[in-house]
Design an enzyme around this catalytic site. Sequence first.
Site, PDB file in Angstrom:
ATOM      1  N   HIS A 187      14.447   6.969  -4.663  1.00  0.00           N
ATOM      2  CA  HIS A 187      14.694   6.131  -5.843  1.00  0.00           C
ATOM      3  C   HIS A 187      13.413   5.986  -6.660  1.00  0.00           C
ATOM      4  O   HIS A 187      13.432   6.006  -7.883  1.00  0.00           O
ATOM      5  CB  HIS A 187      15.229   4.763  -5.399  1.00  0.00           C
ATOM      6  CG  HIS A 187      14.418   4.115  -4.309  1.00  0.00           C
ATOM      7  ND1 HIS A 187      14.060   4.771  -3.165  1.00  0.00           N
ATOM      8  CD2 HIS A 187      13.862   2.879  -4.213  1.00  0.00           C
ATOM      9  CE1 HIS A 187      13.334   3.966  -2.396  1.00  0.00           C
ATOM     10  NE2 HIS A 187      13.201   2.820  -3.013  1.00  0.00           N
ATOM     11  N   ALA A 210       0.825  -1.213   0.000  1.00  0.00           N
ATOM     12  CA  ALA A 210       0.000   0.000   0.000  1.00  0.00           C
ATOM     13  C   ALA A 210       0.862   1.268   0.000  1.00  0.00           C
ATOM     14  O   ALA A 210       0.455   2.311  -0.518  1.00  0.00           O
ATOM     15  CB  ALA A 210      -0.918  -0.003   1.219  1.00  0.00           C
ATOM     16  N   GLY A 251       9.591   0.182   5.325  1.00  0.00           N
ATOM     17  CA  GLY A 251      10.720  -0.716   5.061  1.00  0.00           C
ATOM     18  C   GLY A 251      11.991  -0.309   5.788  1.00  0.00           C
ATOM     19  O   GLY A 251      12.010  -0.114   7.001  1.00  0.00           O
ATOM     20  N   TYR A 252      13.077  -0.117   5.028  1.00  0.00           N
ATOM     21  CA  TYR A 252      14.392   0.169   5.615  1.00  0.00           C
ATOM     22  C   TYR A 252      14.617   1.669   5.861  1.00  0.00           C
ATOM     23  O   TYR A 252      15.713   2.077   6.246  1.00  0.00           O
ATOM     24  CB  TYR A 252      15.500  -0.365   4.692  1.00  0.00           C
ATOM     25  CG  TYR A 252      15.398  -1.861   4.457  1.00  0.00           C
ATOM     26  CD1 TYR A 252      15.953  -2.756   5.368  1.00  0.00           C
ATOM     27  CD2 TYR A 252      14.740  -2.366   3.351  1.00  0.00           C
ATOM     28  CE1 TYR A 252      15.850  -4.127   5.168  1.00  0.00           C
ATOM     29  CE2 TYR A 252      14.633  -3.738   3.135  1.00  0.00           C
ATOM     30  CZ  TYR A 252      15.180  -4.612   4.048  1.00  0.00           C
ATOM     31  OH  TYR A 252      15.072  -5.961   3.859  1.00  0.00           O
ATOM     32  N   ASP A 253      13.593   2.495   5.625  1.00  0.00           N
ATOM     33  CA  ASP A 253      13.766   3.955   5.747  1.00  0.00           C
ATOM     34  C   ASP A 253      14.330   4.419   7.106  1.00  0.00           C
ATOM     35  O   ASP A 253      15.123   5.364   7.147  1.00  0.00           O
ATOM     36  CB  ASP A 253      12.448   4.692   5.443  1.00  0.00           C
ATOM     37  CG  ASP A 253      12.115   4.658   3.961  1.00  0.00           C
ATOM     38  OD1 ASP A 253      13.035   4.387   3.155  1.00  0.00           O
ATOM     39  OD2 ASP A 253      10.954   4.890   3.597  1.00  0.00           O
ATOM     40  N   ASP A 260       9.506  -2.903  -8.924  1.00  0.00           N
ATOM     41  CA  ASP A 260      10.269  -3.770  -8.033  1.00  0.00           C
ATOM     42  C   ASP A 260      11.431  -2.951  -7.510  1.00  0.00           C
ATOM     43  O   ASP A 260      12.047  -2.178  -8.254  1.00  0.00           O
ATOM     44  CB  ASP A 260      10.769  -5.025  -8.744  1.00  0.00           C
ATOM     45  CG  ASP A 260      11.108  -6.111  -7.726  1.00  0.00           C
ATOM     46  OD1 ASP A 260      10.170  -6.605  -7.064  1.00  0.00           O
ATOM     47  OD2 ASP A 260      12.299  -6.439  -7.566  1.00  0.00           O
TER      48      ASP A 260
HETATM   49  P1  ITT Z   1       5.014  -5.770  -4.294  1.00  0.00           P
HETATM   50  O1  ITT Z   1       6.011  -6.795  -4.774  1.00  0.00           O
HETATM   51  O2  ITT Z   1       3.668  -6.354  -4.032  1.00  0.00           O
HETATM   52  O3  ITT Z   1       4.977  -4.548  -5.142  1.00  0.00           O
HETATM   53  P2  ITT Z   1       6.853  -5.530  -2.056  1.00  0.00           P
HETATM   54  O4  ITT Z   1       6.889  -4.711  -0.811  1.00  0.00           O
HETATM   55  O5  ITT Z   1       7.022  -7.022  -1.908  1.00  0.00           O
HETATM   56  O6  ITT Z   1       5.485  -5.215  -2.847  1.00  0.00           O
HETATM   57  P3  ITT Z   1       9.231  -5.460  -3.668  1.00  0.00           P
HETATM   58  O7  ITT Z   1       9.123  -6.898  -4.021  1.00  0.00           O
HETATM   59  O8  ITT Z   1       9.573  -4.477  -4.728  1.00  0.00           O
HETATM   60  O9  ITT Z   1       7.892  -4.918  -3.015  1.00  0.00           O
HETATM   61  O10 ITT Z   1      10.252  -5.323  -2.468  1.00  0.00           O
HETATM   62  C1  ITT Z   1      10.769  -4.100  -2.122  1.00  0.00           C
HETATM   63  C2  ITT Z   1      11.332  -4.162  -0.718  1.00  0.00           C
HETATM   64  O11 ITT Z   1      12.452  -3.279  -0.675  1.00  0.00           O
HETATM   65  C3  ITT Z   1      10.308  -3.651   0.273  1.00  0.00           C
HETATM   66  O12 ITT Z   1       9.620  -4.700   0.919  1.00  0.00           O
HETATM   67  C4  ITT Z   1      11.182  -2.873   1.259  1.00  0.00           C
HETATM   68  O13 ITT Z   1      11.656  -3.756   2.236  1.00  0.00           O
HETATM   69  C5  ITT Z   1      12.344  -2.391   0.406  1.00  0.00           C
HETATM   70  N1  ITT Z   1      12.054  -1.035  -0.104  1.00  0.00           N
HETATM   71  C6  ITT Z   1      11.745  -0.685  -1.377  1.00  0.00           C
HETATM   72  N2  ITT Z   1      11.504   0.630  -1.468  1.00  0.00           N
HETATM   73  C7  ITT Z   1      11.645   1.115  -0.234  1.00  0.00           C
HETATM   74  C8  ITT Z   1      11.507   2.410   0.318  1.00  0.00           C
HETATM   75  O14 ITT Z   1      11.137   3.451  -0.415  1.00  0.00           O
HETATM   76  N3  ITT Z   1      11.712   2.548   1.612  1.00  0.00           N
HETATM   77  C9  ITT Z   1      12.070   1.522   2.371  1.00  0.00           C
HETATM   78  N4  ITT Z   1      12.209   0.250   1.953  1.00  0.00           N
HETATM   79  C10 ITT Z   1      12.005   0.059   0.649  1.00  0.00           C
END
Ligand code: ITT
Length: 294
Positions: free
Chosen positions: A171, A10, A144-146, A65
Amino acid sequence: MRAWLCSRNAHKARELERLLPGWEIEPLDSDAYPPETGDTYYANARIKADFGRSAAPGEWILAEDSGLEVAALDGRPGVQSARYAPEGAPAIAKLLGELEGVAERGARYVSELVCLRPDGEEVRGTGTLTGRIAGEPRGTEGFGYDPVFVPEGEDCTVAELGNAWKEKHSHRARAARALLAALGAVVLLAGCGGTDRTSKRVLRAFFAGGPVARKLGTRFPHAPGTLPCTVRDRGKTVQATCATDISLVKPARAVVTLTEAWNHGAKAHTWFFFIRRDGTVQSVIQEGAPAPQS
Ligand code: ITT
């Protein structure tokens, strides 16, 4: 413009809606997504986009991704970022554990955006954000890792810098701008135009002044003017009129209006772009009925 975002995250939908002004982002929530088995971000984004294409044929599809690459871990977790550990505190704890006592903390975020147009053509945008991994989590925004990612040139983590900062510098923001620029080029190249010489010269000069020239260059077929042309509308070839109007609002910015009128009963299909000299597209606004295949 309405596009399906093939993601169950989301946060991505919310970020992308802010990053793609004028786009209505509809998350495609499903338990049937195939596993992300690709070796690259692009391959995984394409797996998600292909799934979206089969679920919503003929519509605009978006998939993204992304991941975090840590130099001291040879680029891990990388494409496995979402599967490294459950997102949030557990993933951060695992990462900080692996980096305990490690002085070299360099890292980068990568985002790969794939867009499938209704005619099936693929357009891509990639963005990266370099930085380092902090010693402990700080801040509450982002995801996430923010809380442990400190961008180059900053002292605060992305979670401290906040969503407004991410909108400009993340990014994903960079990937979205690259995608818009590429889409602008594709849509412009898909149209047709007149032959007015002065306008052509102005356009060439403008596009030759920035990196967008590499994409459009001398192949740029448009010039302000109106030309009759034919387009395919629901399988039939119909007579249409394409009008392209390009004006330089400032030396560093052009407004491009591309209108295709093929059905007198419908509102003409019009695209507006603000293109900066560096090739980034500030906004894309679409009006009228969806374009037929040209
Ligand atoms: P979908 O595949 O359903 O789109 P996902 O969260 O599994 O959702 P990804 O496979 O692209 O998405 O994995 C990206 C991961 O990388 C995400 O779970 C975060 O842990 C990290 N990540 C990506 N963008 C980020 C951001 O802007 N801030 C922090 N962590 C991020």
